[in-house]
Design a protein around this motif. Structure first.
Motif, PDB file in Angstrom:
ATOM      1  N   LEU A  26      12.902  80.048  37.784  1.00 33.30           N
ATOM      2  CA  LEU A  26      13.730  80.739  36.789  1.00 33.30           C
ATOM      3  C   LEU A  26      13.002  80.835  35.450  1.00 33.30           C
ATOM      4  O   LEU A  26      12.996  81.895  34.800  1.00 33.30           O
ATOM      5  CB  LEU A  26      15.060  79.990  36.628  1.00 33.30           C
ATOM      6  N   TRP A  27      12.370  79.730  35.040  1.00 29.11           N
ATOM      7  CA  TRP A  27      11.679  79.718  33.744  1.00 29.11           C
ATOM      8  C   TRP A  27      10.507  80.693  33.744  1.00 29.11           C
ATOM      9  O   TRP A  27      10.337  81.491  32.816  1.00 29.11           O
ATOM     10  CB  TRP A  27      11.209  78.299  33.427  1.00 29.11           C
ATOM     11  N   LYS A  28       9.710  80.651  34.807  1.00 28.43           N
ATOM     12  CA  LYS A  28       8.567  81.557  34.898  1.00 28.43           C
ATOM     13  C   LYS A  28       9.022  83.008  35.029  1.00 28.43           C
ATOM     14  O   LYS A  28       8.414  83.929  34.460  1.00 28.43           O
ATOM     15  CB  LYS A  28       7.684  81.167  36.090  1.00 28.43           C
ATOM     16  N   PHE A  29      10.110  83.216  35.757  1.00 28.47           N
ATOM     17  CA  PHE A  29      10.620  84.584  35.980  1.00 28.47           C
ATOM     18  C   PHE A  29      11.052  85.224  34.665  1.00 28.47           C
ATOM     19  O   PHE A  29      10.713  86.375  34.382  1.00 28.47           O
ATOM     20  CB  PHE A  29      11.790  84.528  36.969  1.00 28.47           C
ATOM     21  N   GLN A  30      11.788  84.483  33.846  1.00 28.04           N
ATOM     22  CA  GLN A  30      12.260  85.069  32.585  1.00 28.04           C
ATOM     23  C   GLN A  30      11.095  85.292  31.616  1.00 28.04           C
ATOM     24  O   GLN A  30      11.154  86.181  30.772  1.00 28.04           O
ATOM     25  CB  GLN A  30      13.380  84.220  31.955  1.00 28.04           C
ATOM     26  N   GLN A  31      10.021  84.464  31.749  1.00 31.67           N
ATOM     27  CA  GLN A  31       8.840  84.695  30.915  1.00 31.67           C
ATOM     28  C   GLN A  31       8.119  85.986  31.326  1.00 31.67           C
ATOM     29  O   GLN A  31       7.704  86.780  30.481  1.00 31.67           O
ATOM     30  CB  GLN A  31       7.869  83.508  31.038  1.00 31.67           C
ATOM     31  N   GLN A  32       7.983  86.177  32.639  1.00 40.20           N
ATOM     32  CA  GLN A  32       7.238  87.332  33.151  1.00 40.20           C
ATOM     33  C   GLN A  32       7.996  88.645  32.982  1.00 40.20           C
ATOM     34  O   GLN A  32       7.378  89.708  32.857  1.00 40.20           O
ATOM     35  CB  GLN A  32       6.914  87.112  34.642  1.00 40.20           C
ATOM     36  N   HIS A  33       9.328  88.600  32.991  1.00 38.64           N
ATOM     37  CA  HIS A  33      10.132  89.830  32.979  1.00 38.64           C
ATOM     38  C   HIS A  33      11.035  89.906  31.745  1.00 38.64           C
ATOM     39  O   HIS A  33      12.108  90.497  31.797  1.00 38.64           O
ATOM     40  CB  HIS A  33      10.990  89.906  34.243  1.00 38.64           C
ATOM     41  N   ARG A  34      10.583  89.302  30.645  1.00 40.56           N
ATOM     42  CA  ARG A  34      11.431  89.220  29.450  1.00 40.56           C
ATOM     43  C   ARG A  34      11.892  90.596  28.957  1.00 40.56           C
ATOM     44  O   ARG A  34      13.069  90.796  28.627  1.00 40.56           O
ATOM     45  CB  ARG A  34      10.673  88.474  28.344  1.00 40.56           C
ATOM     46  N   GLN A  35      10.987  91.562  28.909  1.00 39.18           N
ATOM     47  CA  GLN A  35      11.343  92.869  28.336  1.00 39.18           C
ATOM     48  C   GLN A  35      12.405  93.566  29.188  1.00 39.18           C
ATOM     49  O   GLN A  35      13.380  94.118  28.662  1.00 39.18           O
ATOM     50  CB  GLN A  35      10.099  93.755  28.210  1.00 39.18           C
ATOM     51  N   VAL A  36      12.229  93.533  30.515  1.00 35.91           N
ATOM     52  CA  VAL A  36      13.210  94.157  31.409  1.00 35.91           C
ATOM     53  C   VAL A  36      14.566  93.457  31.271  1.00 35.91           C
ATOM     54  O   VAL A  36      15.616  94.112  31.191  1.00 35.91           O
ATOM     55  CB  VAL A  36      12.729  94.099  32.877  1.00 35.91           C
ATOM     56  N   LEU A  37      14.539  92.140  31.225  1.00 35.58           N
ATOM     57  CA  LEU A  37      15.799  91.392  31.113  1.00 35.58           C
ATOM     58  C   LEU A  37      16.471  91.634  29.766  1.00 35.58           C
ATOM     59  O   LEU A  37      17.703  91.660  29.674  1.00 35.58           O
ATOM     60  CB  LEU A  37      15.538  89.898  31.325  1.00 35.58           C
ATOM     61  N   ASP A  38      15.669  91.794  28.714  1.00 34.39           N
ATOM     62  CA  ASP A  38      16.237  92.130  27.396  1.00 34.39           C
ATOM     63  C   ASP A  38      16.935  93.481  27.445  1.00 34.39           C
ATOM     64  O   ASP A  38      18.073  93.647  26.966  1.00 34.39           O
ATOM     65  CB  ASP A  38      15.130  92.170  26.337  1.00 34.39           C
ATOM     66  N   ASN A  39      16.254  94.462  28.030  1.00 37.15           N
ATOM     67  CA  ASN A  39      16.761  95.842  28.011  1.00 37.15           C
ATOM     68  C   ASN A  39      17.879  96.066  29.013  1.00 37.15           C
ATOM     69  O   ASN A  39      18.868  96.751  28.709  1.00 37.15           O
ATOM     70  CB  ASN A  39      15.623  96.829  28.288  1.00 37.15           C
ATOM     71  N   ARG A  40      17.737  95.552  30.224  1.00 35.77           N
ATOM     72  CA  ARG A  40      18.664  95.879  31.301  1.00 35.77           C
ATOM     73  C   ARG A  40      19.755  94.835  31.524  1.00 35.77           C
ATOM     74  O   ARG A  40      20.846  95.168  31.977  1.00 35.77           O
ATOM     75  CB  ARG A  40      17.881  96.052  32.616  1.00 35.77           C
ATOM     76  N   TYR A  41      19.468  93.585  31.249  1.00 34.88           N
ATOM     77  CA  TYR A  41      20.451  92.514  31.458  1.00 34.88           C
ATOM     78  C   TYR A  41      21.131  92.119  30.153  1.00 34.88           C
ATOM     79  O   TYR A  41      22.253  91.605  30.150  1.00 34.88           O
ATOM     80  CB  TYR A  41      19.753  91.306  32.089  1.00 34.88           C
ATOM     81  N   GLY A  42      20.447  92.381  29.053  1.00 35.59           N
ATOM     82  CA  GLY A  42      20.984  91.947  27.753  1.00 35.59           C
ATOM     83  C   GLY A  42      20.796  90.458  27.536  1.00 35.59           C
ATOM     84  O   GLY A  42      21.674  89.773  26.987  1.00 35.59           O
ATOM     85  N   LEU A  43      19.653  89.953  27.978  1.00 32.37           N
ATOM     86  CA  LEU A  43      19.371  88.516  27.853  1.00 32.37           C
ATOM     87  C   LEU A  43      19.293  88.109  26.389  1.00 32.37           C
ATOM     88  O   LEU A  43      18.554  88.689  25.601  1.00 32.37           O
ATOM     89  CB  LEU A  43      18.045  88.197  28.547  1.00 32.37           C
ATOM     90  N   LYS A  44      20.099  87.118  26.041  1.00 29.87           N
ATOM     91  CA  LYS A  44      20.129  86.643  24.655  1.00 29.87           C
ATOM     92  C   LYS A  44      19.259  85.393  24.518  1.00 29.87           C
ATOM     93  O   LYS A  44      19.036  84.660  25.474  1.00 29.87           O
ATOM     94  CB  LYS A  44      21.567  86.330  24.236  1.00 29.87           C
ATOM     95  N   ARG A  45      18.820  85.153  23.289  1.00 31.81           N
ATOM     96  CA  ARG A  45      17.919  84.012  23.062  1.00 31.81           C
ATOM     97  C   ARG A  45      18.622  82.681  23.358  1.00 31.81           C
ATOM     98  O   ARG A  45      17.995  81.740  23.832  1.00 31.81           O
ATOM     99  CB  ARG A  45      17.377  84.042  21.630  1.00 31.81           C
ATOM    100  N   TRP A  46      19.909  82.604  23.087  1.00 32.99           N
ATOM    101  CA  TRP A  46      20.592  81.341  23.361  1.00 32.99           C
ATOM    102  C   TRP A  46      20.654  81.066  24.867  1.00 32.99           C
ATOM    103  O   TRP A  46      20.696  79.906  25.294  1.00 32.99           O
ATOM    104  CB  TRP A  46      21.995  81.305  22.750  1.00 32.99           C
ATOM    105  N   GLN A  47      20.615  82.146  25.690  1.00 31.83           N
ATOM    106  CA  GLN A  47      20.597  81.944  27.143  1.00 31.83           C
ATOM    107  C   GLN A  47      19.248  81.366  27.602  1.00 31.83           C
ATOM    108  O   GLN A  47      19.201  80.533  28.497  1.00 31.83           O
ATOM    109  CB  GLN A  47      20.888  83.274  27.860  1.00 31.83           C
ATOM    110  N   ILE A  48      18.170  81.834  26.960  1.00 32.46           N
ATOM    111  CA  ILE A  48      16.857  81.241  27.241  1.00 32.46           C
ATOM    112  C   ILE A  48      16.865  79.770  26.813  1.00 32.46           C
ATOM    113  O   ILE A  48      16.361  78.888  27.510  1.00 32.46           O
ATOM    114  CB  ILE A  48      15.739  82.006  26.501  1.00 32.46           C
ATOM    115  N   GLY A  49      17.447  79.525  25.642  1.00 29.00           N
ATOM    116  CA  GLY A  49      17.568  78.146  25.155  1.00 29.00           C
ATOM    117  C   GLY A  49      18.363  77.273  26.099  1.00 29.00           C
ATOM    118  O   GLY A  49      18.032  76.093  26.302  1.00 29.00           O
TER     119      GLY A  49
END
Length: 566
Positions: free
Chosen positions: A60-83
């Motif tokens: 999960l940690w590596k996945f969100q690092q590798q696909h951060r831009q897609v997750l930001d744009n399409r999933y709406g990943l917030k920084r507190w969720q990464i935290g």
């Protein structure tokens, strides 16, 4: 993910990325929540489950690092969720430390918690009108503080406490919540914990020196040629805290905190330092266990204590030692008993589900029965079938002086004074003096000598001299002709060797100190008894103690001639 027709515009690869992320996120939460259902005792049942949980969080940690831009744009990943993901990984490492007693995992927890703070993952939480998110942030701070305390990173702790205080103030101002008192209590507890040490070591610029009390390479006196000792190794320890009104933080009393550090080596990093926090593969482990395994039990009931004790006893390897450390309120016998058995002297308090009487002593009113919520010496008899090393820090520690070694296995009990001179009694909230001697003997020596601060250079000079004293105590013990063989059986283990030499130093110091000589209850005792003239009252050792007092210019608080009978 966006809804409606816009969803059709999302490329298939990006849609799969979001789907895979959601799967990993759900799976990680499911596994993490399952951790609480694992048995807290036993060293094998939990390992495969922990391994699976680590593996999913690694992905999960590596996945969100590798696909951060897609997750930001399409999933709406917030920084507190990464935290939140990083915080869960930090918790995993911390709990892995609790399960294995490997201090290396504390460094891994610290690296993740530190990254959350450095990268401000939770900074936007306060802008959202969701109190539950702010509570996640506050809990992160509390967990980070615990890890920093265990790593002796006191400068970071002080910064975190200030930040947590500001966050709590903002939280209680914005949301009319019922947990304001609880969070303020957290602040009070950690503040008291930080200030528990009675002596400050200062640099030349008056900044405080952070001293570590874990076992270092030069910590325990080395075994010299000709010293005949046993080959037993300390494998398991139960550290039990049940003192009324003692400083605590996160179910860890100051006595428990000090004793657990006395049973650990200085931590090492598991992996080489990385610029980015990364996961250590769950299959990679230290080549050998450096520390004895520990259970930390805060105010356990009798049944909880016995369950953990039985689990440790069952899994104890051959040629190994089980250590039981009891820091607890004394329970005294009611009236006089016709017999003097292992249940007739009281013991130490175990927790119950009812309110207990305030104060340090619980006296049983009904004289026809024994106190139920009490660990009596007799309760430990079944476990003396294997080598057992017991430390009792209590106002009724002497109850454990009446042991009988039924099975002929190595057995030692180190017992605290039952009372302290009046001048020192008001310090009990900040931890026991006896445990402080076992954890940091020089600080304890300074405290009983009336010193509250010291320059670093003098501190280091005294530490060097104390190492010399420990070497001489080791020689006294191993050359004694009348010492019980149990002491020598345990002396081959580094941790137990250091505890035994510190115990003798503590006992000798108190026997020479003017205010401790008012009554014998002020002295530590042991089962079996040590030969006093060869150990705690040895003239050679007494001379060393006076020399240490001279270095500190406090010789006046000790008696020069202490060879009189008491």
């Amino acid at each position: 993910m966006s809804s409606g027709g816009a969803e059709d515009d999302i490329p298939q690869a990006e849609r799969k990325t979001v789907t895979d992320f959601c799967y990993l996120l759900d799976k990680s939460k499911q596994l993490f929540n399952g951790l609480r259902d694992l048995p807290q005792y036993g060293q094998k049942q939990w390992q495969s489950y922990f391994g699976r949980t680590f593996d999913v969080y690694t992905k999960l940690w590596k996945f969100q690092q590798q696909h951060r831009q897609v997750l930001d744009n399409r999933y709406g990943l917030k920084r507190w969720q990464i935290g939140e993901i990083a915080s869960k990984i930090g918790q995993l490492y911390y709990h892995y430390y609790l399960r294995t007693s490997e201090t290396s995992y504390l460094n891994e927890a610290f690296s993740f918690y530190s990254a959350i703070r450095q990268r401000s993952y939770y900074s936007q939480v306060n802008k959202e009108d969701r109190p539950e998110l702010v509570v996640k942030k506050l809990r992160y701070y509390a967990r980070f503080i615990v890890v920093c305390l265990l790593l002796n990173k006191m400068d970071v702790v002080k910064d975190l406490v200030k930040e947590l205080s500001d966050e709590i103030e903002d939280y209680t101002h914005r949301f009319n919540t019922e947990d304001q008192v609880e969070w303020n209590l957290v602040l009070q507890e950690v503040a008291a914990f930080i200030e528990a040490d009675p002596v400050m070591v200062l640099n030349d610029d008056n900044t405080i020196v952070i001293t570590s009390n874990r076992l270092s390479e030069t910590g325990a006196p080395l075994l010299e040629q000709g010293m005949i000792v046993g080959q037993l190794a300390l494998a398991d320890a139960l550290i039990i805290g049940n003192c009324n009104n003692q400083v605590k933080f996160s179910e860890l009393t100051i006595d428990m905190f000090r004793m657990l550090q006395a049973l650990e080596r200085e931590p090492m990093n598991l992996a080489s330092q990385m610029n980015k926090p990364g996961m250590q593969e769950s299959t990679e482990k230290p080549a050998r266990r450096e520390n004895p395994h520990k259970y930390l039990l805060y105010k356990p009931t009798f049944s909880q204590l016995y369950t953990f004790l039985a689990a440790s006893f069952k899994e104890l390897p051959a040629n190994s030692v089980l250590l039981i450390y009891l820091s607890a309120t004394g329970v005294f016998p009611s009236g006089r008993s016709d017999s003097e058995g292992p249940y007739d002297f009281g013991g130490v308090l175990t927790n119950s589900n009812r309110d207990i009487i305030n104060g340090d002593a619980i006296h049983k009113r009904n004289q026809s029965y024994k106190e139920m919520h009490c660990l009596h010496p007799g309760d430990l008899y079944p476990f003396t079938r294997k080598p057992l090393f017991i430390i009792v820090d209590s106002s009724n520690s002497v109850a454990y002086k009446n042991f009988t070694n039924l099975f002929g296995q190595p057995l030692v009990c180190l017992l605290s004074p039952t009372v302290y001179p009046k001048a020192l009694q008001d310090q009990s909230q900040r931890g026991s003096l006896f445990t402080l001697f076992l954890n940091n003997p020089l600080m304890a020596f300074l405290f009983v000598s009336g010193l509250s601060s010291m320059r670093r250079g003098l501190w280091e000079k005294c530490q060097d001299y104390l190492r010399k004293i420990n070497r001489d105590i080791a020689q006294l013990l191993t050359h004694s002709r009348s010492i019980d063989q149990s002491f020598l059986q345990f002396f081959g283990d580094e941790f137990l060797r250091l505890l035994l030499t510190r115990f003798i130093f503590c006992s000798a110091t108190m026997r020479m100190h003017k205010i401790f000589r008012q009554e014998t209850r002020n002295y530590p005792e042991s089962y079996p008894q040590l030969p006093r003239d060869e150990t705690v009252e040895n003239p050679h050792l007494q001379k060393h103690i006076l020399e240490l007092a001279s270095i500190l210019d406090v010789r006046n608080v000790f008696l020069e001639n202490t060879l009189d009978d008491y």
